[in-house]
Design an enzyme around this catalytic site. Structure first.
Site, short mmCIF file in Angstrom:
data_model
loop_
_atom_site.label_atom_id
_atom_site.label_comp_id
_atom_site.label_asym_id
_atom_site.label_seq_id
_atom_site.Cartn_x
_atom_site.Cartn_y
_atom_site.Cartn_z
N LYS A 13 0.78 -1.13 -0.11
CA LYS A 13 0.07 0.07 0.04
C LYS A 13 0.82 1.21 0.05
CE LYS A 13 -1.07 0.16 4.77
NZ LYS A 13 -0.08 -1.23 5.16
N ARG A 85 -7.62 3.62 10.17
CA ARG A 85 -7.39 2.14 10.31
C ARG A 85 -8.66 1.38 11.24
NH1 ARG A 85 -1.66 0.35 10.34
NH2 ARG A 85 -0.62 2.42 10.23
N ARG A 124 12.75 -9.14 3.38
CA ARG A 124 13.41 -7.72 3.65
C ARG A 124 14.57 -7.71 4.20
NH1 ARG A 124 9.02 -3.58 5.36
NH2 ARG A 124 9.42 -4.17 7.49
N ARG A 157 15.75 -7.16 10.11
CA ARG A 157 15.18 -6.83 11.33
C ARG A 157 14.37 -7.53 12.21
NH1 ARG A 157 12.18 -1.44 9.68
NH2 ARG A 157 10.52 -3.00 9.85
N ARG A 168 2.54 -9.31 14.02
CA ARG A 168 2.00 -8.35 13.20
C ARG A 168 0.70 -8.56 12.36
NH1 ARG A 168 7.12 -6.51 10.13
NH2 ARG A 168 5.86 -4.87 9.10
#
Ligand code: ZN
Length: 215
Positions: A13, A85, A124, A157, A168
């Site tokens: 997004k 949200r 990532r 990370r 998450r």
């Protein structure tokens, strides 16, 4: 035209919001930056942001609306990313826009599966020296394990490790997902398949926004 973009972590997004705001000349309102600014001034907020949690919903509504009053008071041509949200935030924003005779014209939801989110987030990597972000699938570094900008070492990370990603995603299901389902029932949602190439998704969104504008 005021547009809200919603989606799971790693749904793309941010990328689509960037492309849309450039193409349609929209004011890109994103809460990531706002939260970091607030965190700098307030240790309590810093603690929340650092833990990967969201600022409590009503408090965030207040900050977001104040920010708009100060920075985009005509309330026109805004692309909202990261706010609203929650269902309560959506209602508050709608009401706020209506005070100026404006409205939320379109809500885009980028769909990806949890499996795909995990795959993308696990890929990532971040440069431990300069903070440049890479993705082994979508934007790999020129040389494996090495930052293309500064030559620094790439690392993963802590919150991109599988266990944190699952947490998450669960968190997302508890907030944004509820708003998505709510708007879907109201027929207010443009559902977009987020598991396609970036340009294909972008063209799809543009096409569907055009239809709304012509209605
Ligand atoms: Zn670097």
């Amino acid at each position: 035209m005021n547009i809200v973009i919603l989606g799971a972590p790693a749904s793309g997004k941010g990328t689509q919001a960037q492309l849309l705001s450039e193409k349609l000349k929209l004011f890109h309102f994103q809460t990531g930056e706002l939260s970091r600014d607030l965190a700098e001034k307030d240790p309590r907020i810093k603690k929340i942001v650092d833990s990967g949690k969201l600022i409590p919903e009503e408090e965030m509504t207040m900050y977001a609306l104040d920010y708009l009053k100060e920075n985009k008071s005509d309330l026109k041509n805004i692309l909202f990313e990261g706010f609203p949200r929650f269902i309560s935030q959506y209602g508050a924003l709608e009401m706020f826009l209506k005070t100026k005779g404006d409205d939320i014209d379109a809500v885009i939801a980028l769909d990806i599966t949890e499996k795909e989110a995990i795959r993308r987030l696990s890929a990532r990597r971040i440069c431990e020296n300069c903070g440049e972000v890479y993705n082994l699938i979508t934007s790999p570094p020129p040389e494996a394990g090495k930052c293309g900008k500064c030559g620094g070492k790439l690392m993963q990370r802590a919150d991109d490790k599988p266990e944190s990603i699952k947490a998450r995603f669960a968190y997302y299901k508890d907030n944004t997902k509820k708003l998505i389902d709510y708007l879907d029932k109201k027929g207010k949602l443009l559902r977009v398949d987020g598991e396609r190439p970036i340009e294909v998704i972008f063209e799809d969104i543009l096409e569907r926004l055009k239809k709304i504008e012509n209605d």
